[in-house]
Write a protein that holds these residues in place. Sequence first.
Motif, PDB file in Angstrom:
ATOM      1  N   GLY A  34       0.826  -1.198   0.000  1.00 47.56           N
ATOM      2  CA  GLY A  34       0.000   0.000   0.000  1.00 47.56           C
ATOM      3  C   GLY A  34       0.857   1.245   0.000  1.00 47.56           C
ATOM      4  N   CYS A  35       0.215   2.356  -0.302  1.00 49.46           N
ATOM      5  CA  CYS A  35       0.959   3.612  -0.352  1.00 49.46           C
ATOM      6  C   CYS A  35       0.323   4.630   0.578  1.00 49.46           C
ATOM      7  CB  CYS A  35       1.023   4.161  -1.768  1.00 49.46           C
ATOM      8  SG  CYS A  35      -0.531   4.726  -2.405  1.00 49.46           S
ATOM      9  N   GLU A  36       1.080   5.671   0.842  1.00 53.06           N
ATOM     10  CA  GLU A  36       0.628   6.743   1.725  1.00 53.06           C
ATOM     11  C   GLU A  36       1.085   8.063   1.121  1.00 53.06           C
ATOM     12  OE1 GLU A  36       1.609   8.431   6.193  1.00 53.06           O
ATOM     13  OE2 GLU A  36       2.319   6.466   5.597  1.00 53.06           O
ATOM     14  N   THR A  37       0.154   8.949   0.861  1.00 50.65           N
ATOM     15  CA  THR A  37       0.483  10.293   0.396  1.00 50.65           C
ATOM     16  C   THR A  37       0.789  11.128   1.627  1.00 50.65           C
ATOM     17  OG1 THR A  37      -1.001  10.050  -1.510  1.00 50.65           O
ATOM     18  CG2 THR A  37      -0.359  12.287  -0.897  1.00 50.65           C
ATOM     19  N   THR A  38       1.996  11.683   1.671  1.00 47.98           N
ATOM     20  CA  THR A  38       2.400  12.421   2.865  1.00 47.98           C
ATOM     21  C   THR A  38       2.316  13.925   2.702  1.00 47.98           C
ATOM     22  OG1 THR A  38       4.711  12.336   2.175  1.00 47.98           O
ATOM     23  CG2 THR A  38       3.927  10.579   3.647  1.00 47.98           C
ATOM     24  N   GLY A  39       2.271  14.404   1.458  1.00 47.42           N
ATOM     25  CA  GLY A  39       2.193  15.847   1.287  1.00 47.42           C
ATOM     26  C   GLY A  39       2.074  16.249  -0.152  1.00 47.42           C
ATOM     27  N   PHE A  40       1.675  17.488  -0.336  1.00 52.97           N
ATOM     28  CA  PHE A  40       1.588  18.107  -1.663  1.00 52.97           C
ATOM     29  C   PHE A  40       2.366  19.410  -1.598  1.00 52.97           C
ATOM     30  CE2 PHE A  40      -2.359  15.724  -1.065  1.00 52.97           C
ATOM     31  CZ  PHE A  40      -2.336  14.910  -2.170  1.00 52.97           C
ATOM     32  N   ARG A  41       2.976  19.800  -2.689  1.00 54.04           N
ATOM     33  CA  ARG A  41       3.689  21.074  -2.724  1.00 54.04           C
ATOM     34  C   ARG A  41       3.517  21.722  -4.080  1.00 54.04           C
ATOM     35  NH1 ARG A  41       9.686  18.490  -2.607  1.00 54.04           N
ATOM     36  NH2 ARG A  41       9.739  17.880  -4.788  1.00 54.04           N
TER      37      ARG A  41
END
Length: 66
Positions: free
Chosen positions: A58-65
Amino acid sequence: TTAAALERFTVNFTITNLPYTSDLENPDSAKFRATQRVMNTLLDRLLKESSIGPVFQGCETTGFRY
């Protein structure tokens, strides 16, 4: 036989059709959570069908910039 060790890795990419807004800086905002949910779903599907699919956890999105 032993279980394979989990290894985290980072993927950075550009989404050209998602305008950046300050809401995406705040992990508690509705826009961040909705975008995170969509990204995780799409990346999970993509990676499960790839060569790493059998061991993908599985994956995890940690942030957007910007």
